[in-house]
Design a protein around this motif. Structure first.
Motif, PDB file in Angstrom:
ATOM      1  N   ARG A  99      22.633  30.194  30.279  1.00 28.46           N
ATOM      2  CA  ARG A  99      22.742  29.108  29.312  1.00 28.46           C
ATOM      3  C   ARG A  99      23.162  29.711  27.971  1.00 28.46           C
ATOM      4  O   ARG A  99      22.752  30.811  27.607  1.00 28.46           O
ATOM      5  CB  ARG A  99      21.410  28.360  29.143  1.00 28.46           C
ATOM      6  N   HIS A 100      23.947  28.941  27.234  1.00 32.38           N
ATOM      7  CA  HIS A 100      24.420  29.339  25.908  1.00 32.38           C
ATOM      8  C   HIS A 100      23.953  28.249  24.953  1.00 32.38           C
ATOM      9  O   HIS A 100      24.422  27.109  25.047  1.00 32.38           O
ATOM     10  CB  HIS A 100      25.940  29.477  25.907  1.00 32.38           C
ATOM     11  N   VAL A 101      23.024  28.582  24.052  1.00 29.82           N
ATOM     12  CA  VAL A 101      22.349  27.548  23.273  1.00 29.82           C
ATOM     13  C   VAL A 101      22.290  27.918  21.796  1.00 29.82           C
ATOM     14  O   VAL A 101      22.470  29.080  21.408  1.00 29.82           O
ATOM     15  CB  VAL A 101      20.913  27.306  23.794  1.00 29.82           C
ATOM     16  N   GLU A 102      22.002  26.895  20.999  1.00 35.63           N
ATOM     17  CA  GLU A 102      21.735  27.074  19.570  1.00 35.63           C
ATOM     18  C   GLU A 102      20.277  26.669  19.324  1.00 35.63           C
ATOM     19  O   GLU A 102      19.970  25.487  19.194  1.00 35.63           O
ATOM     20  CB  GLU A 102      22.683  26.213  18.732  1.00 35.63           C
ATOM     21  N   PRO A 103      19.354  27.630  19.303  1.00 29.88           N
ATOM     22  CA  PRO A 103      17.935  27.293  19.099  1.00 29.88           C
ATOM     23  C   PRO A 103      17.710  26.615  17.754  1.00 29.88           C
ATOM     24  O   PRO A 103      18.243  27.045  16.731  1.00 29.88           O
ATOM     25  CB  PRO A 103      17.239  28.664  19.141  1.00 29.88           C
ATOM     26  N   ARG A 104      16.907  25.561  17.787  1.00 34.36           N
ATOM     27  CA  ARG A 104      16.604  24.844  16.557  1.00 34.36           C
ATOM     28  C   ARG A 104      15.134  24.963  16.163  1.00 34.36           C
ATOM     29  O   ARG A 104      14.811  25.176  15.004  1.00 34.36           O
ATOM     30  CB  ARG A 104      16.971  23.363  16.717  1.00 34.36           C
ATOM     31  N   HIS A 105      14.246  24.824  17.165  1.00 38.42           N
ATOM     32  CA  HIS A 105      12.828  24.851  16.831  1.00 38.42           C
ATOM     33  C   HIS A 105      12.010  25.130  18.078  1.00 38.42           C
ATOM     34  O   HIS A 105      12.361  24.706  19.177  1.00 38.42           O
ATOM     35  CB  HIS A 105      12.407  23.506  16.234  1.00 38.42           C
ATOM     36  N   LEU A 106      10.892  25.867  17.898  1.00 39.42           N
ATOM     37  CA  LEU A 106       9.903  26.048  18.955  1.00 39.42           C
ATOM     38  C   LEU A 106       8.796  25.019  18.760  1.00 39.42           C
ATOM     39  O   LEU A 106       8.329  24.804  17.648  1.00 39.42           O
ATOM     40  CB  LEU A 106       9.312  27.454  18.916  1.00 39.42           C
ATOM     41  N   VAL A 107       8.380  24.393  19.850  1.00 38.51           N
ATOM     42  CA  VAL A 107       7.364  23.345  19.794  1.00 38.51           C
ATOM     43  C   VAL A 107       6.290  23.669  20.821  1.00 38.51           C
ATOM     44  O   VAL A 107       6.595  24.021  21.964  1.00 38.51           O
ATOM     45  CB  VAL A 107       7.976  21.965  20.107  1.00 38.51           C
ATOM     46  N   SER A 108       5.032  23.563  20.419  1.00 38.63           N
ATOM     47  CA  SER A 108       3.921  23.753  21.352  1.00 38.63           C
ATOM     48  C   SER A 108       3.348  22.385  21.702  1.00 38.63           C
ATOM     49  O   SER A 108       2.976  21.613  20.813  1.00 38.63           O
ATOM     50  CB  SER A 108       2.837  24.627  20.716  1.00 38.63           C
ATOM     51  N   ALA A 109       3.286  22.097  23.009  1.00 38.10           N
ATOM     52  CA  ALA A 109       2.757  20.809  23.455  1.00 38.10           C
ATOM     53  C   ALA A 109       2.252  20.940  24.879  1.00 38.10           C
ATOM     54  O   ALA A 109       2.865  21.631  25.701  1.00 38.10           O
ATOM     55  CB  ALA A 109       3.838  19.721  23.393  1.00 38.10           C
ATOM     56  N   HIS A 110       1.119  20.301  25.143  1.00 35.47           N
ATOM     57  CA  HIS A 110       0.559  20.254  26.493  1.00 35.47           C
ATOM     58  C   HIS A 110       0.364  21.659  27.063  1.00 35.47           C
ATOM     59  O   HIS A 110       0.710  21.933  28.206  1.00 35.47           O
ATOM     60  CB  HIS A 110       1.446  19.416  27.429  1.00 35.47           C
ATOM     61  N   ARG A 111      -0.164  22.585  26.217  1.00 32.34           N
ATOM     62  CA  ARG A 111      -0.475  23.951  26.626  1.00 32.34           C
ATOM     63  C   ARG A 111       0.745  24.760  27.009  1.00 32.34           C
ATOM     64  O   ARG A 111       0.666  25.721  27.754  1.00 32.34           O
ATOM     65  CB  ARG A 111      -1.501  23.943  27.784  1.00 32.34           C
ATOM     66  N   ARG A 112       1.910  24.360  26.522  1.00 30.16           N
ATOM     67  CA  ARG A 112       3.134  25.119  26.798  1.00 30.16           C
ATOM     68  C   ARG A 112       3.972  25.216  25.530  1.00 30.16           C
ATOM     69  O   ARG A 112       3.866  24.388  24.628  1.00 30.16           O
ATOM     70  CB  ARG A 112       3.972  24.452  27.898  1.00 30.16           C
ATOM     71  N   TRP A 113       4.861  26.214  25.499  1.00 25.91           N
ATOM     72  CA  TRP A 113       5.867  26.339  24.444  1.00 25.91           C
ATOM     73  C   TRP A 113       7.180  25.776  24.963  1.00 25.91           C
ATOM     74  O   TRP A 113       7.562  26.010  26.116  1.00 25.91           O
ATOM     75  CB  TRP A 113       6.064  27.804  24.056  1.00 25.91           C
ATOM     76  N   TYR A 114       7.887  25.046  24.083  1.00 26.57           N
ATOM     77  CA  TYR A 114       9.197  24.495  24.401  1.00 26.57           C
ATOM     78  C   TYR A 114      10.188  24.916  23.319  1.00 26.57           C
ATOM     79  O   TYR A 114       9.821  25.084  22.149  1.00 26.57           O
ATOM     80  CB  TYR A 114       9.152  22.969  24.475  1.00 26.57           C
TER      81      TYR A 114
END
Length: 315
Positions: A170-185
């Motif tokens: 995958r080739h992506v442009e990361p914008r933000h890390l989010v923690s929700a429901h005991r996981r990182w997204y």
């Protein structure tokens, strides 16, 4: 001393130990005069370091708490200890500290010399957290690469494992890390699919910053608004309603690290479990790990997930 800057850093390192230093001790350590020590103390105060001076035979200098947090100088072993602590916070996903922990870990990781980064990785590989409250463990190395790329608005190439177990680039442009429901997204723009996507960080492998500039902006004022609008939901969550073929005391023991705001109540000889809110995948996994019989009353999505697991194992 090699120069004023090096001497100033050495003086700060001494003052950050929990003791009072006399002017003569500092002068001897730094191989300068006491007059030079007093001048360097004044320079540190101008930089915002709250240094107190006590007069008299037993007086001296010491660094005290101020109204703001000044920069810290860490010895090698102290830096390694802090890095390991921040990695633990990142993996556990502690609600009060997780975002700040990842930011601090990213900053520290960028500053550590290679020999200390190697020590941190070696020590981290030799330790583990048992019964972590997180749904899945995100690699701190992956988190720091993604956090740095998001902060620097830099594109990333990575390998990603989809829900059905397939891997692909995958080739992506990361914008933000989010923690929700005991996981990182990771909220990022997927360049190959020309759209915004949310990736589970524990499924991201070998992210590599490319140096190319990210050019896409969120189609919302901020990440929270972006997610709330449903344009990139983190996955529908449910509360399981299940009868566990276990006594209440046994069910409570087996679920003690995962009960959260869920409830347990007697149901004849068995136990009625109404779980904390989570995804069908996690709820199914939790049920199977209980190693007991059970009856699912709802939701239908949990039954469908268990049926899919049964069909896959039967094949």
């Amino acid at each position: 001393m090699s120069g004023p800057t090096s001497r100033l850093l050495s003086l700060l390192s001494l003052l950050q130990t929990a003791r009072t230093w006399s002017g003569s001790e500092l002068a001897e350590r730094l191989e300068v005069t006491q007059r030079t020590v007093r001048r360097d103390i004044d320079r540190l105060r101008e930089l915002g370091y709250p240094i107190e001076a006590d007069l008299g035979v037993h007086g001296g200098y010491r660094l005290v708490a101020g109204t703001s947090m000044p920069p810290l100088l860490l010895e090698d072993d102290e830096a390694v200890a802090v890095a390991l602590g921040l990695r633990t916070i990142a993996v556990l996903g502690l609600p009060e500290l997780e975002d700040a922990g990842v930011r601090a870990l990213t900053k520290l990781g960028q500053s550590l010399p290679p020999r200390l980064r190697h020590r941190v990785r070696t020590l981290a590989a030799s330790t583990t957290t048992w019964r972590s409250p997180t749904g899945s463990a995100a690699d701190p190395e992956v988190l720091t690469v993604l956090a740095a790329a998001a902060a620097n608005r830099e594109r990333v190439r990575m390998d990603y494992e989809t829900r059905d177990g397939r891997h692909g680039p995958r080739h992506v442009e990361p914008r933000h890390l989010v923690s929700a429901h005991r996981r990182w997204y990771l909220v990022a723009f997927d360049l190959d699919r020309d759209d915004w996507r949310t990736f589970r960080v524990d499924r991201i492998l070998e992210p590599r910053a490319t140096g190319a500039r990210a050019r896409h902006d969120l189609p919302a004022p901020d990440v929270s608004a972006h997610l709330e609008q449903g344009e990139q939901a983190l996955g529908t969550t449910y509360r399981a309603d299940v009868t566990l073929h276990l006594p209440v005391a046994t069910a409570r023991e087996r679920l003690r690290d995962h009960l959260g705001d869920g409830t347990l109540a007697p149901d004849g000889e068995h136990t009625r479990w109404r779980s904390t809110e989570d995804t069908p995948e996690w709820l199914a996994m939790r049920l199977l790990l209980l190693d007991c019989g059970f009856t699912v009353h709802g939701p239908p999505a949990l039954r469908e997930r268990l049926d899919a697991i049964h069909e896959r194992t039967r094949r």
